[in-house]
Motif scaffolding. Sequence first.
Motif, PDB file in Angstrom:
ATOM      1  N   ASP A  77      -1.877   5.926  -5.623  1.00 15.57           N
ATOM      2  CA  ASP A  77      -3.268   6.012  -5.158  1.00 15.57           C
ATOM      3  C   ASP A  77      -3.354   5.340  -3.793  1.00 15.57           C
ATOM      4  O   ASP A  77      -3.312   4.116  -3.674  1.00 15.57           O
ATOM      5  CB  ASP A  77      -4.188   5.306  -6.154  1.00 15.57           C
ATOM      6  CG  ASP A  77      -5.647   5.241  -5.670  1.00 15.57           C
ATOM      7  OD1 ASP A  77      -5.974   5.888  -4.636  1.00 15.57           O
ATOM      8  OD2 ASP A  77      -6.453   4.538  -6.309  1.00 15.57           O
ATOM      9  N   ARG A  78      -3.442   6.154  -2.717  1.00 18.07           N
ATOM     10  CA  ARG A  78      -3.523   5.584  -1.374  1.00 18.07           C
ATOM     11  C   ARG A  78      -4.911   5.831  -0.775  1.00 18.07           C
ATOM     12  O   ARG A  78      -5.034   6.209   0.388  1.00 18.07           O
ATOM     13  CB  ARG A  78      -2.403   6.137  -0.489  1.00 18.07           C
ATOM     14  CG  ARG A  78      -1.041   5.558  -0.867  1.00 18.07           C
ATOM     15  CD  ARG A  78      -0.034   5.692   0.240  1.00 18.07           C
ATOM     16  NE  ARG A  78       0.543   7.004   0.308  1.00 18.07           N
ATOM     17  CZ  ARG A  78       1.741   7.324  -0.180  1.00 18.07           C
ATOM     18  NH1 ARG A  78       2.463   6.403  -0.795  1.00 18.07           N
ATOM     19  NH2 ARG A  78       2.213   8.539  -0.066  1.00 18.07           N
ATOM     20  N   SER A  79      -5.908   5.572  -1.566  1.00 21.09           N
ATOM     21  CA  SER A  79      -7.281   5.650  -1.085  1.00 21.09           C
ATOM     22  C   SER A  79      -7.625   4.374  -0.329  1.00 21.09           C
ATOM     23  O   SER A  79      -6.970   3.342  -0.473  1.00 21.09           O
ATOM     24  CB  SER A  79      -8.255   5.833  -2.249  1.00 21.09           C
ATOM     25  OG  SER A  79      -8.229   4.691  -3.096  1.00 21.09           O
ATOM     26  N   GLN A  94       2.032   2.632  -3.372  1.00 22.83           N
ATOM     27  CA  GLN A  94       1.056   3.110  -4.343  1.00 22.83           C
ATOM     28  C   GLN A  94       1.004   4.636  -4.431  1.00 22.83           C
ATOM     29  O   GLN A  94       1.197   5.328  -3.431  1.00 22.83           O
ATOM     30  CB  GLN A  94      -0.345   2.605  -3.981  1.00 22.83           C
ATOM     31  CG  GLN A  94      -0.455   1.109  -3.785  1.00 22.83           C
ATOM     32  CD  GLN A  94      -0.038   0.314  -4.999  1.00 22.83           C
ATOM     33  OE1 GLN A  94      -0.488   0.574  -6.116  1.00 22.83           O
ATOM     34  NE2 GLN A  94       0.833  -0.671  -4.787  1.00 22.83           N
ATOM     35  N   PHE A 141       0.821  -1.206   0.000  1.00 25.82           N
ATOM     36  CA  PHE A 141       0.000   0.000   0.000  1.00 25.82           C
ATOM     37  C   PHE A 141       0.858   1.260   0.000  1.00 25.82           C
ATOM     38  O   PHE A 141       0.564   2.225  -0.716  1.00 25.82           O
ATOM     39  CB  PHE A 141      -0.936  -0.007   1.210  1.00 25.82           C
ATOM     40  CG  PHE A 141      -1.833   1.200   1.293  1.00 25.82           C
ATOM     41  CD1 PHE A 141      -2.745   1.477   0.295  1.00 25.82           C
ATOM     42  CD2 PHE A 141      -1.757   2.069   2.373  1.00 25.82           C
ATOM     43  CE1 PHE A 141      -3.574   2.589   0.367  1.00 25.82           C
ATOM     44  CE2 PHE A 141      -2.580   3.180   2.460  1.00 25.82           C
ATOM     45  CZ  PHE A 141      -3.481   3.444   1.448  1.00 25.82           C
ATOM     46  N   THR A 157      -8.236  -1.652   0.048  1.00 22.61           N
ATOM     47  CA  THR A 157      -9.122  -2.813   0.072  1.00 22.61           C
ATOM     48  C   THR A 157      -8.848  -3.740  -1.107  1.00 22.61           C
ATOM     49  O   THR A 157      -8.830  -4.964  -0.956  1.00 22.61           O
ATOM     50  CB  THR A 157     -10.587  -2.359   0.063  1.00 22.61           C
ATOM     51  OG1 THR A 157     -10.821  -1.485   1.179  1.00 22.61           O
ATOM     52  CG2 THR A 157     -11.527  -3.548   0.167  1.00 22.61           C
ATOM     53  N   GLU A 158      -8.628  -3.159  -2.288  1.00 22.84           N
ATOM     54  CA  GLU A 158      -8.323  -3.972  -3.473  1.00 22.84           C
ATOM     55  C   GLU A 158      -7.035  -4.776  -3.257  1.00 22.84           C
ATOM     56  O   GLU A 158      -6.969  -5.972  -3.583  1.00 22.84           O
ATOM     57  CB  GLU A 158      -8.166  -3.073  -4.691  1.00 22.84           C
ATOM     58  CG  GLU A 158      -9.456  -2.421  -5.174  1.00 22.84           C
ATOM     59  CD  GLU A 158      -9.207  -1.452  -6.305  1.00 22.84           C
ATOM     60  OE1 GLU A 158      -8.020  -1.279  -6.697  1.00 22.84           O
ATOM     61  OE2 GLU A 158     -10.176  -0.863  -6.814  1.00 22.84           O
ATOM     62  N   ILE A 159      -6.011  -4.124  -2.710  1.00 21.02           N
ATOM     63  CA  ILE A 159      -4.736  -4.803  -2.470  1.00 21.02           C
ATOM     64  C   ILE A 159      -4.915  -5.910  -1.435  1.00 21.02           C
ATOM     65  O   ILE A 159      -4.389  -7.022  -1.587  1.00 21.02           O
ATOM     66  CB  ILE A 159      -3.680  -3.795  -1.989  1.00 21.02           C
ATOM     67  CG1 ILE A 159      -3.393  -2.767  -3.072  1.00 21.02           C
ATOM     68  CG2 ILE A 159      -2.384  -4.511  -1.595  1.00 21.02           C
ATOM     69  CD1 ILE A 159      -2.567  -1.594  -2.601  1.00 21.02           C
ATOM     70  N   ASP A 218      -6.582  -8.962  -2.953  1.00 18.73           N
ATOM     71  CA  ASP A 218      -5.672  -9.660  -3.857  1.00 18.73           C
ATOM     72  C   ASP A 218      -4.636 -10.472  -3.072  1.00 18.73           C
ATOM     73  O   ASP A 218      -4.391 -11.651  -3.374  1.00 18.73           O
ATOM     74  CB  ASP A 218      -4.981  -8.652  -4.768  1.00 18.73           C
ATOM     75  CG  ASP A 218      -4.044  -9.318  -5.765  1.00 18.73           C
ATOM     76  OD1 ASP A 218      -4.522 -10.128  -6.572  1.00 18.73           O
ATOM     77  OD2 ASP A 218      -2.837  -9.045  -5.720  1.00 18.73           O
ATOM     78  N   THR A 270     -10.198   2.626  -0.875  1.00 20.93           N
ATOM     79  CA  THR A 270     -10.647   1.683  -1.905  1.00 20.93           C
ATOM     80  C   THR A 270      -9.468   0.898  -2.465  1.00 20.93           C
ATOM     81  O   THR A 270      -9.539  -0.324  -2.651  1.00 20.93           O
ATOM     82  CB  THR A 270     -11.369   2.425  -3.046  1.00 20.93           C
ATOM     83  OG1 THR A 270     -12.521   3.093  -2.523  1.00 20.93           O
ATOM     84  CG2 THR A 270     -11.792   1.458  -4.137  1.00 20.93           C
ATOM     85  N   LYS A 271      -8.355   1.588  -2.712  1.00 19.79           N
ATOM     86  CA  LYS A 271      -7.156   0.916  -3.215  1.00 19.79           C
ATOM     87  C   LYS A 271      -6.592  -0.035  -2.174  1.00 19.79           C
ATOM     88  O   LYS A 271      -6.168  -1.152  -2.502  1.00 19.79           O
ATOM     89  CB  LYS A 271      -6.100   1.958  -3.607  1.00 19.79           C
ATOM     90  CG  LYS A 271      -4.870   1.358  -4.261  1.00 19.79           C
ATOM     91  CD  LYS A 271      -5.205   0.703  -5.588  1.00 19.79           C
ATOM     92  CE  LYS A 271      -3.952   0.216  -6.302  1.00 19.79           C
ATOM     93  NZ  LYS A 271      -4.279  -0.439  -7.604  1.00 19.79           N
TER      94      LYS A 271
END
Length: 342
Positions: free
Chosen positions: A69-71, A67, A64, A76-78, A81, A73-74
Amino acid sequence: MSLCVAASFEREHYLAVDTAVSFHKNGLVYRNVDGFSEKIKIIDGEAYFFSGDIELCLMLQVTFMEQKDRSFTKLTEIAKDLFDKYADPGDKLAFAKYGFDKDGKATMQFNNSELDFKPQPIYYGSSNIQFTTYGSKMRLAGSHIDLKTTYITPDFFIPIYEAVADEGIGRSIYMYHIKFDEHGRTEEIPIADPVDIRKASMKKVRNHSTFIGDGEDAFPCTIAGEGDGAKKFDSSNAFDPAMIGEPMSSKGFMIKPKGSYEFLYYSSNTGKERSVKLRDNDVTISAEGALITISGKNISIIMDSGSLFELTNQGLNANIQGSVSIKSSKGMKFDAPRYDFV
């Protein structure tokens, strides 16, 4: 699993997190006596809490932080995965963000593997204190909160943690104070643990996977063995500056820096390196001050150019696509019952 207890106001958070690390062995949970884990990371001025399998948490933190993009949402996606790829049966992964919206109002976001990482609502702070608990034993911890509290100090959190302490929660706590434009943390505060906690060294009972280095430069590392304590890494032999001062002799390491994959063992007592390093541009086999023995039914060395150097129990066969140069500073001996020149 770990525990985070929070007291959030309209524009600030007070957080407490414990430092205990636990692991499973033969169906039982043990407190790891080798050290403690930093379970809250301050990223871009906001606090992120990580709980669950320690290896998954470390991978999630490092990935994280790399990245742009450290939102949430991002994040959570990581998490989803990594969990899908690396989680073992029974593993859990949870995380939370204690941050702020664009107007500086305190926000809280939560997600975990038991929710299948599906989108969750954002909670906002209010003028009154909002008490939240997240992680292991969070409901039991919530029952020990003094809801009449109006002024938050470390003394508010200590009895909560002492009431729920076990193999996975406790040892000590840190308290964080997070505001929109500043943050701070107390020194480590010991708490009283139950006397009957099962304790063991994770290094002795299983390989330990972690990350070496910080931020974008961190890379995964699996450490095998306890070592003999005879030699430690220093600035002349550490495979990463973060390892300086750590035990090295009689320990094995499997590391994945950028551009290579390496297997390292440092000999007992002396700490001399034996290694296989698979790099983007070469492969190196090394045994510092020791013999390298290659044994097999047949041994073939094949070069991309089409040349062949093959040593078997039937003899030596060399087919060199190009010139051959042999040079000796002390003469050259040939001994065979017959010589054939074709």
